[in-house]
Enzyme design. Sequence first.
Site, PDB file in Angstrom:
ATOM      1  CB  SER A  87       5.488   1.001  -3.498  1.00  0.00           C
ATOM      2  OG  SER A  87       5.609  -0.031  -2.575  1.00  0.00           O
ATOM      3  CG  ASP A 211      13.276  -1.349  -1.529  1.00  0.00           C
ATOM      4  OD1 ASP A 211      12.816  -1.596  -0.400  1.00  0.00           O
ATOM      5  OD2 ASP A 211      12.599  -0.931  -2.471  1.00  0.00           O
ATOM      6  CG  HIS A 239      10.188   0.872  -0.809  1.00  0.00           C
ATOM      7  ND1 HIS A 239      10.206  -0.058  -1.827  1.00  0.00           N
ATOM      8  CD2 HIS A 239       8.881   1.177  -0.604  1.00  0.00           C
ATOM      9  CE1 HIS A 239       8.967  -0.308  -2.221  1.00  0.00           C
ATOM     10  NE2 HIS A 239       8.137   0.431  -1.497  1.00  0.00           N
TER      11      HIS A 239
HETATM   12  C1  LIG Z   1      -2.527  -6.153   2.648  1.00  0.00           C
HETATM   13  C2  LIG Z   1      -1.985  -6.932   1.513  1.00  0.00           C
HETATM   14  C3  LIG Z   1      -1.919  -6.221   0.173  1.00  0.00           C
HETATM   15  C4  LIG Z   1      -0.727  -5.313  -0.016  1.00  0.00           C
HETATM   16  C5  LIG Z   1      -0.469  -4.201   0.789  1.00  0.00           C
HETATM   17  C6  LIG Z   1       0.684  -3.397   0.715  1.00  0.00           C
HETATM   18  N1  LIG Z   1       1.648  -3.566  -0.259  1.00  0.00           N
HETATM   19  C7  LIG Z   1       2.625  -2.675  -0.012  1.00  0.00           C
HETATM   20  C8  LIG Z   1       2.325  -1.926   1.120  1.00  0.00           C
HETATM   21  C9  LIG Z   1       1.098  -2.348   1.601  1.00  0.00           C
HETATM   22  C10 LIG Z   1       0.368  -1.850   2.771  1.00  0.00           C
HETATM   23  C11 LIG Z   1       3.390  -1.027   1.368  1.00  0.00           C
HETATM   24  O1  LIG Z   1       3.519  -0.209   2.264  1.00  0.00           O
HETATM   25  C12 LIG Z   1       4.359  -1.157   0.231  1.00  0.00           C
HETATM   26  C13 LIG Z   1       4.278   0.188  -0.446  1.00  0.00           C
HETATM   27  O2  LIG Z   1       3.367   0.476  -1.196  1.00  0.00           O
HETATM   28  O3  LIG Z   1       5.241   1.097  -0.009  1.00  0.00           O
HETATM   29  C14 LIG Z   1       5.044   2.480  -0.264  1.00  0.00           C
HETATM   30  C15 LIG Z   1       3.836  -2.366  -0.553  1.00  0.00           C
HETATM   31  C16 LIG Z   1       4.417  -3.125  -1.577  1.00  0.00           C
HETATM   32  N2  LIG Z   1       3.776  -4.103  -2.258  1.00  0.00           N
HETATM   33  C17 LIG Z   1       4.556  -4.600  -3.235  1.00  0.00           C
HETATM   34  C18 LIG Z   1       4.273  -5.610  -4.130  1.00  0.00           C
HETATM   35  C19 LIG Z   1       3.086  -6.376  -4.142  1.00  0.00           C
HETATM   36  N3  LIG Z   1       2.090  -6.319  -3.214  1.00  0.00           N
HETATM   37  C20 LIG Z   1       1.097  -7.211  -3.533  1.00  0.00           C
HETATM   38  C21 LIG Z   1      -0.102  -7.458  -2.801  1.00  0.00           C
HETATM   39  C22 LIG Z   1      -0.528  -6.801  -1.655  1.00  0.00           C
HETATM   40  N4  LIG Z   1       0.030  -5.719  -1.063  1.00  0.00           N
HETATM   41  C23 LIG Z   1      -1.706  -7.291  -0.883  1.00  0.00           C
HETATM   42  C24 LIG Z   1      -2.939  -7.631  -1.649  1.00  0.00           C
HETATM   43  C25 LIG Z   1       1.490  -7.869  -4.725  1.00  0.00           C
HETATM   44  C26 LIG Z   1       0.689  -8.924  -5.414  1.00  0.00           C
HETATM   45  C27 LIG Z   1       1.192  -9.630  -6.565  1.00  0.00           C
HETATM   46  O4  LIG Z   1      -0.381  -9.265  -5.115  1.00  0.00           O
HETATM   47  C28 LIG Z   1       2.738  -7.353  -5.107  1.00  0.00           C
HETATM   48  C29 LIG Z   1       3.587  -7.734  -6.276  1.00  0.00           C
HETATM   49  C30 LIG Z   1       5.873  -3.911  -3.300  1.00  0.00           C
HETATM   50  C31 LIG Z   1       6.033  -3.138  -4.565  1.00  0.00           C
HETATM   51  C32 LIG Z   1       5.843  -3.002  -2.055  1.00  0.00           C
HETATM   52  C33 LIG Z   1       6.858  -3.484  -1.084  1.00  0.00           C
HETATM   53  C34 LIG Z   1       6.279  -4.318   0.037  1.00  0.00           C
HETATM   54  C35 LIG Z   1       6.824  -5.701   0.178  1.00  0.00           C
HETATM   55  O5  LIG Z   1       7.883  -5.891   0.792  1.00  0.00           O
HETATM   56  O6  LIG Z   1       6.209  -6.654  -0.342  1.00  0.00           O
END
Ligand SMILES: CC[C@H]1c2cc3[nH]c4c(c3C)C(=O)[C@H](C(=O)OC)c4c3nc(cc4[nH]c(cc(n2)[C@@H]1C)c(C(C)=O)c4C)[C@@H](C)[C@@H]3CCC(=O)O
EC number: 3.1.1.-
Length: 262
Positions: A87, A211, A239
């Site tokens: 993730s 997922d 997930h």
């Molecule tokens: C607060 C915004 C920050 C962010 C937080 C965040 N991202 C995920 C979580 C949280 C709190 C989850 O719980 C989930 C996870 O780790 O599950 C165990 C998260 C995902 N994030 C993904 C991709 C992704 N996130 C970001 C950016 C952020 N996440 C913010 C800065 C990016 C980019 C490009 O900036 C990307 C590609 C996924 C792998 C998972 C799934 C969550 C989702 O549906 O997006």
Amino acid sequence: MGGDGGADPVIHFVFVHGASHGAWCWYKLTTLLDAAGFKSSSVDLTGAGISLTDSNTVMDSDQYNRPLFTLLSDLPPHHKVILVGHSIGGGSVTEALCKFTDKISMAIYLAAAMVQPGSIPSPNLSNLHVGEEEIWDYIYGEGADKPPTGILMKQEFRRHYYYSQSPLEDVTLSSKLLRPAPVRAFQDLDKLPPNPEAEKVPRVYIKTAKDNLFDSVRQDLLVENWPPSQLYVLEESDHSAFFSVPTTLFTYLLRAVSFLQR
Ligand SMILES: CC[C@H]1c2cc3[nH]c4c(c3C)C(=O)[C@H](C(=O)OC)c4c3nc(cc4[nH]c(cc(n2)[C@@H]1C)c(C(C)=O)c4C)[C@@H](C)[C@@H]3CCC(=O)O
């Protein structure tokens, strides 16, 4: 693989958790790998798992990823590891790949943020809004008038979004162990400069087909934007593949690393 054909042939996997999880979530994988004669390590990033730091005090990705960086910098000379991130832990993997390129023989992204250093990710990739409901609790560790310091999925949504195909025992375990994730640590995720050396390390993406949080379309977009050298699909996984399909995940990890030995 432990070394570059050197004295230490052991295959060493290092696991990095996603938001709110910890080293604990890898217990099934590390058990399978250790029993099969591999070496495995899993880290608690700062403020996660049994880390003594309050996650609301974590200011940036460097502080958050410090335990991973310490593990990598303490490896013996020529010892390389296979880094596996889940993730948002994919962001930690990419950062480690850029900082410790010569310590990593393969980077594996499990339903993970695989964002090419120097690229501009499409805005809908980081969109945490799924459906109409507010599934997140925000923690305002510096006061209600300041930006949030922590984020945690509300208890009632976890079964559906994190663990729909996972055993109930693991859902119960996670309810005791999940901690707020440090929002500020994630904000540099897409700010890494281009890194041609890191690009040379083989990358593997493992997609989770059932997922409910990180849907297929967005996972496909990541793969399209930065194509990995190998792609696997866990058809029955939610997930959290480490809970829902640990044995299949184990076999995919072994298949992925078998390409390194050729
Ligand atoms: C607060 C915004 C920050 C962010 C937080 C965040 N991202 C995920 C979580 C949280 C709190 C989850 O719980 C989930 C996870 O780790 O599950 C165990 C998260 C995902 N994030 C993904 C991709 C992704 N996130 C970001 C950016 C952020 N996440 C913010 C800065 C990016 C980019 C490009 O900036 C990307 C590609 C996924 C792998 C998972 C799934 C969550 C989702 O549906 O997006």
